[in-house]
Design a protein around this motif. Sequence first.
Motif, mmCIF file in Angstrom:
data_model
loop_
_atom_site.group_PDB
_atom_site.id
_atom_site.type_symbol
_atom_site.label_atom_id
_atom_site.label_comp_id
_atom_site.label_asym_id
_atom_site.label_seq_id
_atom_site.Cartn_x
_atom_site.Cartn_y
_atom_site.Cartn_z
ATOM 1 N N MET A 77 1.361 4.927 5.170
ATOM 2 C CA MET A 77 0.506 5.469 4.101
ATOM 3 C C MET A 77 1.220 5.211 2.791
ATOM 4 N N CYS A 78 0.456 4.750 1.795
ATOM 5 C CA CYS A 78 1.085 4.516 0.494
ATOM 6 C C CYS A 78 1.630 5.823 -0.061
ATOM 7 N N THR A 79 0.951 6.946 0.256
ATOM 8 C CA THR A 79 1.388 8.243 -0.269
ATOM 9 C C THR A 79 2.314 8.973 0.710
ATOM 10 N N GLU B 170 -0.626 -12.628 -11.744
ATOM 11 C CA GLU B 170 -0.415 -14.002 -12.244
ATOM 12 C C GLU B 170 -1.688 -14.832 -12.137
ATOM 13 N N TYR B 171 -2.309 -14.816 -10.923
ATOM 14 C CA TYR B 171 -3.535 -15.633 -10.745
ATOM 15 C C TYR B 171 -4.590 -15.228 -11.778
ATOM 16 N N SER B 172 -4.730 -13.912 -11.972
ATOM 17 C CA SER B 172 -5.828 -13.424 -12.811
ATOM 18 C C SER B 172 -5.598 -13.773 -14.274
ATOM 19 N N ILE C 69 -9.869 -6.285 -2.851
ATOM 20 C CA ILE C 69 -8.887 -6.727 -1.839
ATOM 21 C C ILE C 69 -8.236 -5.494 -1.222
ATOM 22 N N VAL C 70 -8.284 -5.445 0.090
ATOM 23 C CA VAL C 70 -8.000 -4.210 0.827
ATOM 24 C C VAL C 70 -6.835 -4.423 1.803
ATOM 25 N N PRO C 71 -5.984 -3.401 1.991
ATOM 26 C CA PRO C 71 -4.865 -3.534 2.933
ATOM 27 C C PRO C 71 -5.271 -3.126 4.358
ATOM 28 N N TRP C 72 -4.279 -3.105 5.267
ATOM 29 C CA TRP C 72 -4.605 -2.855 6.674
ATOM 30 C C TRP C 72 -4.420 -1.406 7.099
ATOM 31 N N ASN C 73 -3.921 -0.538 6.228
ATOM 32 C CA ASN C 73 -3.603 0.813 6.738
ATOM 33 C C ASN C 73 -4.826 1.730 6.831
ATOM 34 N N GLU D 188 13.425 1.825 -1.320
ATOM 35 C CA GLU D 188 12.339 0.901 -0.976
ATOM 36 C C GLU D 188 11.314 1.525 -0.049
ATOM 37 N N GLU D 189 10.086 1.024 -0.159
ATOM 38 C CA GLU D 189 9.014 1.554 0.672
ATOM 39 C C GLU D 189 9.209 1.096 2.117
ATOM 40 N N THR D 190 9.322 2.050 3.051
ATOM 41 C CA THR D 190 9.573 1.685 4.461
ATOM 42 C C THR D 190 8.255 1.379 5.168
ATOM 43 N N LEU E 131 -15.765 -8.735 -0.996
ATOM 44 C CA LEU E 131 -14.776 -7.855 -0.365
ATOM 45 C C LEU E 131 -13.910 -8.688 0.573
ATOM 46 N N LYS E 132 -12.595 -8.579 0.374
ATOM 47 C CA LYS E 132 -11.679 -9.271 1.290
ATOM 48 C C LYS E 132 -10.812 -8.244 2.017
ATOM 49 N N PRO E 133 -11.140 -8.007 3.294
ATOM 50 C CA PRO E 133 -10.286 -7.097 4.059
ATOM 51 C C PRO E 133 -8.967 -7.772 4.402
ATOM 52 N N PRO F 96 -9.835 11.766 -9.541
ATOM 53 C CA PRO F 96 -9.196 10.445 -9.612
ATOM 54 C C PRO F 96 -7.888 10.376 -8.842
ATOM 55 N N TYR F 97 -7.571 9.165 -8.419
ATOM 56 C CA TYR F 97 -6.341 8.906 -7.677
ATOM 57 C C TYR F 97 -5.781 7.578 -8.166
ATOM 58 N N GLY F 98 -4.459 7.531 -8.365
ATOM 59 C CA GLY F 98 -3.832 6.273 -8.768
ATOM 60 C C GLY F 98 -2.404 6.538 -9.200
ATOM 61 N N THR G 169 -5.606 -3.213 -3.580
ATOM 62 C CA THR G 169 -4.701 -2.230 -3.001
ATOM 63 C C THR G 169 -3.805 -2.963 -2.020
ATOM 64 N N GLY G 170 -2.511 -2.810 -2.210
ATOM 65 C CA GLY G 170 -1.588 -3.510 -1.321
ATOM 66 C C GLY G 170 -0.175 -3.444 -1.856
ATOM 67 N N SER G 171 0.612 -4.399 -1.427
ATOM 68 C CA SER G 171 2.041 -4.371 -1.754
ATOM 69 C C SER G 171 2.299 -4.834 -3.192
ATOM 70 N N ASN G 172 3.455 -4.483 -3.701
ATOM 71 C CA ASN G 172 3.827 -4.897 -5.060
ATOM 72 C C ASN G 172 4.019 -6.403 -5.142
ATOM 73 N N GLU H 273 -3.536 -0.764 -7.114
ATOM 74 C CA GLU H 273 -3.029 0.389 -6.353
ATOM 75 C C GLU H 273 -1.936 -0.149 -5.450
ATOM 76 N N LEU H 274 -0.687 0.119 -5.825
ATOM 77 C CA LEU H 274 0.432 -0.547 -5.140
ATOM 78 C C LEU H 274 1.241 0.436 -4.295
ATOM 79 N N GLY H 275 2.494 0.133 -4.102
ATOM 80 C CA GLY H 275 3.298 0.896 -3.148
ATOM 81 C C GLY H 275 3.774 2.239 -3.668
HETATM 82 P P1 NAD Z 1 -0.406 -6.755 1.326
HETATM 83 O O1 NAD Z 1 -0.079 -6.764 -0.104
HETATM 84 O O2 NAD Z 1 0.378 -7.592 2.240
HETATM 85 O O3 NAD Z 1 -1.924 -7.164 1.558
HETATM 86 C C1 NAD Z 1 -2.972 -6.506 0.891
HETATM 87 C C2 NAD Z 1 -4.172 -7.427 0.819
HETATM 88 O O4 NAD Z 1 -3.849 -8.547 0.001
HETATM 89 C C3 NAD Z 1 -4.620 -7.999 2.162
HETATM 90 O O5 NAD Z 1 -6.018 -8.082 2.189
HETATM 91 C C4 NAD Z 1 -4.005 -9.378 2.138
HETATM 92 O O6 NAD Z 1 -4.688 -10.308 2.962
HETATM 93 C C5 NAD Z 1 -4.184 -9.743 0.685
HETATM 94 N N1 NAD Z 1 -3.289 -10.803 0.201
HETATM 95 C C6 NAD Z 1 -2.096 -11.183 0.707
HETATM 96 N N2 NAD Z 1 -1.593 -12.198 -0.033
HETATM 97 C C7 NAD Z 1 -2.493 -12.449 -1.022
HETATM 98 C C8 NAD Z 1 -2.547 -13.369 -2.097
HETATM 99 N N3 NAD Z 1 -1.567 -14.234 -2.323
HETATM 100 N N4 NAD Z 1 -3.638 -13.345 -2.898
HETATM 101 C C9 NAD Z 1 -4.636 -12.457 -2.701
HETATM 102 N N5 NAD Z 1 -4.641 -11.562 -1.690
HETATM 103 C C10 NAD Z 1 -3.576 -11.564 -0.860
HETATM 104 O O7 NAD Z 1 -0.375 -5.203 1.760
HETATM 105 P P2 NAD Z 1 -0.558 -4.604 3.215
HETATM 106 O O8 NAD Z 1 0.667 -4.939 3.986
HETATM 107 O O9 NAD Z 1 -1.911 -4.971 3.734
HETATM 108 O O10 NAD Z 1 -0.599 -3.041 2.895
HETATM 109 C C11 NAD Z 1 0.537 -2.268 2.727
HETATM 110 C C12 NAD Z 1 0.839 -2.076 1.254
HETATM 111 O O11 NAD Z 1 -0.303 -1.531 0.609
HETATM 112 C C13 NAD Z 1 1.953 -1.057 1.026
HETATM 113 O O12 NAD Z 1 2.806 -1.524 0.028
HETATM 114 C C14 NAD Z 1 1.212 0.181 0.550
HETATM 115 O O13 NAD Z 1 1.959 1.063 -0.236
HETATM 116 C C15 NAD Z 1 0.090 -0.428 -0.205
HETATM 117 N N6 NAD Z 1 -1.014 0.541 -0.305
HETATM 118 C C16 NAD Z 1 -1.203 1.150 -1.508
HETATM 119 C C17 NAD Z 1 -2.204 2.107 -1.628
HETATM 120 C C18 NAD Z 1 -2.453 2.811 -2.935
HETATM 121 O O14 NAD Z 1 -3.483 3.447 -3.061
HETATM 122 N N7 NAD Z 1 -1.560 2.734 -3.907
HETATM 123 C C19 NAD Z 1 -3.016 2.418 -0.528
HETATM 124 C C20 NAD Z 1 -2.786 1.763 0.679
HETATM 125 C C21 NAD Z 1 -1.773 0.806 0.770
#
Ligand code: NAD
Length: 495
Positions: A283-285, A238-240, A148-152, A384-386, A174-176, A450-452, A227-230, A250-252
């Motif tokens: 950017m997360c970083t 929870e789901y898993s 699962i991939v974020p938009w940045n 907080e993450e801006t 893969l879910k973009p 490695p990165y994390g 990779t995405g938000s906290n 990989e979170l915020g």
């Molecule tokens: P997001 O958490 O909103 O979304 C990330 C992905 O999760 C998307 O594909 C989205 O469609 C999916 N998603 C949303 N709700 C879901 C659910 N209930 N179940 C399963 N999948 C779901 O994050 P974003 O806004 O796309 O990206 C920004 C965040 O990503 C920031 O917090 C940033 O720090 C983080 N990020 C972290 C890293 C890292 O390496 N640590 C890298 C890039 C971005």
Amino acid sequence: MIPSYPLYINGQFKDSVEKQDIIDPSTGEIIARVAIADEKDIGSAISSARLAFDSGSWPRLSLEERRKFLLKISQGILDKAAELAKLETLNTGKPIKESTFMDIPSSAKTFQDIANNFQKYLEEKSPDVSGDAECSLVREPIGVVVLIVPWNYPLLIACWKLAFALAAGNTVILKPSSLTPLTALELAKIIQEAGLPKGVVNIINAKGEELGERLCSDKQVDLISFTGSNEVGRRIIEYSSKNVKKLIMELGGKSASIILSDVDLDVAVNSSLCSIFLNQGQMCTAMSRILVEDDIYDNFLSEFVEKTKRIRLGPGLDFQTQMGPLISSAQRKKVLGFVEKAKKEGATLLCGGRIPQDAELKNGFFFEPTVITDVLASMSIFKEETFGPVAIIQRFSTIDEAIELSNDSDYGLATCIWSKDLKRATDLAGKINAGTAWINTYGMFYNEAPYGGFKQSGFGKELGEAGFLEYTRLKNILTDKSPDSKPLVNYWYGF
Ligand code: NAD
């Protein structure tokens, strides 16, 4: 005519009844329509990946055969590099220079590097065990993995995950991000042309909140790499938990850089500008907190602000653009909210902090690059993450103070240390609670390293041997080699 993108399931492109408009954040215009996976599509993607893993050829290919497929994908990305860079910029708004010279070539290189390295990561040294037994350790793929991939960094983060998961012999879904699925869906064509067996890669576009639970709780899925938000990360955990899966999270972040006074001022300012304003600060970083030692603070600040005011905002596709729009109007509202709140809480706004009023930017989601000082650790903009182009600059007098300010965060993703004294910088790096410490550089990622993050920034690694091993499981085959080779039960029960 607006292009249309189908889903990619079991080696086939599949349309859907429901469609989603994809927006160019530079203009607010619709640039594509994308099929949306429904529950049935998610079910087919999961069962195709399961079948391809359980009885298909992919996990059973020789390492050399797998390597060749990965190299084909890398070449496929390079062959379409210009087209992919343009598409990534159209979809995200990031300056075309960034997608042309960073996102797309790095995506291709990820496949190339892992193709050439994974064989040695699979070599296991079996331990010597005491007694008459032989222990043999085997690295196996885990099975079906959900990515699962974020938009940045839509294509790059997808490739980090996909290349490593595939190299290990897994099959994937893969879910973009539903905001930025276009380059991943182009990648589906490259994967099909490379001739990967059907079901090995499935790419589905879906709103995460609508189908996330279905995807992340299914018994047939073995690992989720997110990779995405906290906020969403917590939901996925929870789901898993319903069917117990391995997770990579990989979170915020809310990272701080530390500028020591022995540094070359120009280098420190220019690099710090990159560390917060690249990709519009999304950017997360991102080094959203810049800590500057007393002696050089005033000079650093004035040069930083002066250069920030000169950053050229514009549509992503213009090669002169240094900063594009934010990803969406909602994201811009969030960033503006942080800045307004900081002002109310007593912080000082030195530049930016507004939506630009220029006629040519008015339909996009632009936001001026912003510099803020007089920030206290109690303010939300400190904690907080801006996820936008907002730099906080803070002064410190002693190293202990810099360490305390840096570590005063729930997150632990990265840090940057700027100093000519490498010993001092390295000692300092050891004291910062972050998974990556860059010394005199920013944002350097190597596929071999490695990165994390630590703390709330997540767990598990991406890239490097450690990142590759995340996508494997370790089997211990233990053989009794005692001379009379009596099974243990014979001793136990005396039969
Ligand atoms: P997001 O958490 O909103 O979304 C990330 C992905 O999760 C998307 O594909 C989205 O469609 C999916 N998603 C949303 N709700 C879901 C659910 N209930 N179940 C399963 N999948 C779901 O994050 P974003 O806004 O796309 O990206 C920004 C965040 O990503 C920031 O917090 C940033 O720090 C983080 N990020 C972290 C890293 C890292 O390496 N640590 C890298 C890039 C971005």
